[in-house]
Design a protein around this motif. Structure first.
Motif, short mmCIF file in Angstrom:
data_model
loop_
_atom_site.label_atom_id
_atom_site.label_comp_id
_atom_site.label_asym_id
_atom_site.label_seq_id
_atom_site.Cartn_x
_atom_site.Cartn_y
_atom_site.Cartn_z
N SER A 94 54.81 9.85 -52.47
CA SER A 94 53.54 9.93 -51.73
C SER A 94 53.67 9.52 -50.27
O SER A 94 52.78 9.83 -49.47
CB SER A 94 52.47 9.07 -52.42
OG SER A 94 52.85 7.71 -52.44
N THR A 95 54.72 8.78 -49.90
CA THR A 95 54.92 8.45 -48.49
C THR A 95 56.29 8.91 -48.04
O THR A 95 57.25 8.83 -48.79
CB THR A 95 54.80 6.93 -48.26
OG1 THR A 95 55.65 6.24 -49.17
CG2 THR A 95 53.37 6.45 -48.45
N VAL A 131 44.82 8.57 -53.89
CA VAL A 131 44.63 10.02 -53.91
C VAL A 131 45.38 10.63 -55.09
O VAL A 131 44.85 11.48 -55.82
CB VAL A 131 45.09 10.65 -52.58
CG1 VAL A 131 45.25 12.15 -52.71
CG2 VAL A 131 44.10 10.34 -51.47
N ALA A 142 47.96 2.46 -45.37
CA ALA A 142 47.52 3.76 -45.89
C ALA A 142 48.23 4.13 -47.18
O ALA A 142 47.79 5.04 -47.88
CB ALA A 142 47.75 4.85 -44.85
N VAL A 185 50.78 15.70 -50.99
CA VAL A 185 49.91 14.52 -50.97
C VAL A 185 49.16 14.46 -49.64
O VAL A 185 47.97 14.13 -49.59
CB VAL A 185 50.72 13.23 -51.20
CG1 VAL A 185 49.84 12.00 -50.99
CG2 VAL A 185 51.29 13.21 -52.61
N PHE A 210 45.26 14.47 -49.25
CA PHE A 210 44.60 13.42 -48.47
C PHE A 210 43.63 14.04 -47.46
O PHE A 210 42.50 13.56 -47.29
CB PHE A 210 45.65 12.57 -47.76
CG PHE A 210 45.09 11.47 -46.92
CD1 PHE A 210 44.68 10.27 -47.50
CD2 PHE A 210 44.97 11.61 -45.54
CE1 PHE A 210 44.16 9.24 -46.72
CE2 PHE A 210 44.45 10.59 -44.75
CZ PHE A 210 44.05 9.40 -45.35
N ASP A 225 45.86 4.06 -49.97
CA ASP A 225 44.98 5.22 -50.04
C ASP A 225 45.73 6.45 -50.56
O ASP A 225 45.18 7.24 -51.33
CB ASP A 225 44.39 5.53 -48.66
CG ASP A 225 43.20 4.65 -48.33
OD1 ASP A 225 43.39 3.42 -48.32
OD2 ASP A 225 42.10 5.17 -48.10
N LEU A 226 46.98 6.61 -50.14
CA LEU A 226 47.76 7.74 -50.63
C LEU A 226 48.00 7.63 -52.13
O LEU A 226 47.91 8.61 -52.86
CB LEU A 226 49.09 7.81 -49.88
CG LEU A 226 48.99 8.15 -48.39
CD1 LEU A 226 50.33 7.95 -47.70
CD2 LEU A 226 48.50 9.58 -48.19
N THR A 270 40.65 15.43 -49.31
CA THR A 270 39.78 14.32 -49.70
C THR A 270 39.01 13.81 -48.49
O THR A 270 37.82 13.49 -48.59
CB THR A 270 40.61 13.18 -50.32
OG1 THR A 270 41.36 13.69 -51.42
CG2 THR A 270 39.72 12.06 -50.81
#
Length: 394
Positions: free
Chosen positions: A104-105, A257, A250, A341, A345, A253-254, A348
């Motif tokens: 995700s990152t 999601v 963040a 992702v 994001f 948040d990721l 969203t």
């Protein structure tokens, strides 16, 4: 070590896979189950006190055939899970979500050592951002060559990037420092690790201007540089705890999601990465064809390609997506999931805006957004994640 013979169920599973051209072994089945790639056999009572029997889940044969063709020594189970999921195979959901969360990152941020308790987090973020930007900046460019070539052809055709109807809304930048791919990476890492606490509005303005041709009218960048008393990025919220951008790390948040997305939304986001690349190539093709017509003095009644190109210059987001698609046309499984992702994001975030500004002109989104992003946003809107539902965010 002598291995025990496969169970009757596994022997039947192997036989079914062999009929379809695969050659799995009992050892491979054990390894795939241990990695969470293959569901375990289902246990059922044999009846009349005769113990239990195991049966193969219906989806197992397809998975075994696929894994036999794609699993190789050294391949990470997470990558296999993502690819199998993207191919429409029923990989166990916990394994799929774990693989998405791991991806995700970008920049392997999940492997960073957090700062010591009491340490200044801003200093830590600045150091990490500089370190990672130095490590990765040589692997990327600010704008792919094809975008620069198209921009050059537009300028040669005599088309101004400062559209007359937009020029009055851009006061011009106050930042004269050149902007590089390293600057972009530093800002991106800082934004992921610190959210709006580490992201000044001027940072977004600098990105908006750096990704467009010199002399472009960019009203959005001007609004960020000269807010004139408007709310800062960190202050945009619905009054009930829902914010437009994360106020802190963040990654939380990721992860949310990914955790809140339905399997259908995850699959759509995975497909959207392909759609984004097709959109980017098609847009470049369309603009180049329209410029060919202008060069041959064969004007067209409409110029939809150039119109979309200038939407990207004016609003920034489309330009950023175009850049991403052309920079990485064939991403790895992990990179594809990371981009998916990011798209989820954004989708969203569009629905966060719907909650915060319900009377805005969202009917313009199909015109302003690329089709793949608009469709993903609509899919999220049809099944809102828990954090966006009014009853739970109020």
């Amino acid at each position: 070590m002598v291995r025990k013979q496969p169970s009757i169920a596994d022997a039947a599973l192997i036989a079914a896979a062999v009929e379809r051209g695969a050659t799995p072994t009992p050892t491979q089945l054990e390894r795939w189950r241990a990695a969470g790639l293959l569901p375990r056999n289902e246990q059922h009572g044999a009846g009349q006190g005769r113990g239990s029997v195991s049966t193969v889940p219906p989806e197992a044969v397809d998975l075994v055939v696929w894994l036999s063709a794609h699993a190789r020594p050294g391949r990470r189970p997470g990558d296999l899970a993502l690819e199998a999921f993207g191919a429409g195979l029923p990989i166990p959901e916990p394994t799929v979500r774990a693989a998405w969360l791991a991806a995700s990152t970008d920049f392997h941020l999940d492997a960073l050592v957090e700062p010591a308790e009491g340490a200044d987090r801003s200093d830590w973020i600045a150091d990490i951002a500089q370190e990672l930007a130095a490590k990765h900046s040589g692997k990327s460019v600010l704008l792919p060559q094809r975008i620069r070539d198209v921009d050059a052809r537009i300028a040669t055709a005599g088309i101004s990037f400062a559209l007359p109807e937009l020029a009055p809304f851009d006061r011009g930048t106050y930042d004269t420092e050149p902007y590089t791919s390293r600057d972009l990476l530093t800002t991106a890492v800082s934004a992921v690790l610190g959210g709006t606490s580490e992201l000044a509005q001027g940072d977004l303005a600098a990105i908006s201007r750096a990704l467009v041709p010199p002399g472009s009218a960019v009203p959005v960048a001007s609004m960020l540089e000269y807010p004139d008393g408007g709310p800062g990025l960190a202050d945009i919220n619905d009054g009930h705890g829902l914010t437009l951008l994360p106020a802190g790390d963040a990654r939380d948040d990721l992860d949310r999601v990914v955790t809140e997305a339905s399997p259908a939304q995850l699959r759509a986001a995975w497909q959207a990465v392909d759609d984004m690349h097709h959109w980017a190539v098609s847009l470049c093709d369309a603009v180049e064809a329209e410029l060919d017509g202008l060069a041959a003095d064969e004007p067209l009644p409409e110029y939809p390609g150039l119109q979309q190109w200038f939407f990207g210059i004016t609003f920034g987001l489309n330009r950023l997506l175009l850049r991403q698609a052309l920079l990485e046309p064939v991403p790895s499984s992990r990179a594809r999931a990371s981009t998916a992702v990011m798209l989820l994001f954004l989708a969203t975030g569009i629905n966060r805006l719907r909650a915060m500004v319900p009377d805005a002109q969202f009917e313009l989104l199909p015109v302003l957004l690329p089709p793949f992003l608009h469709q993903l946003a609509e899919l999220v809107a049809a099944d809102l994640p828990a954090s966006l539902r009014p009853s739970e965010s109020a």
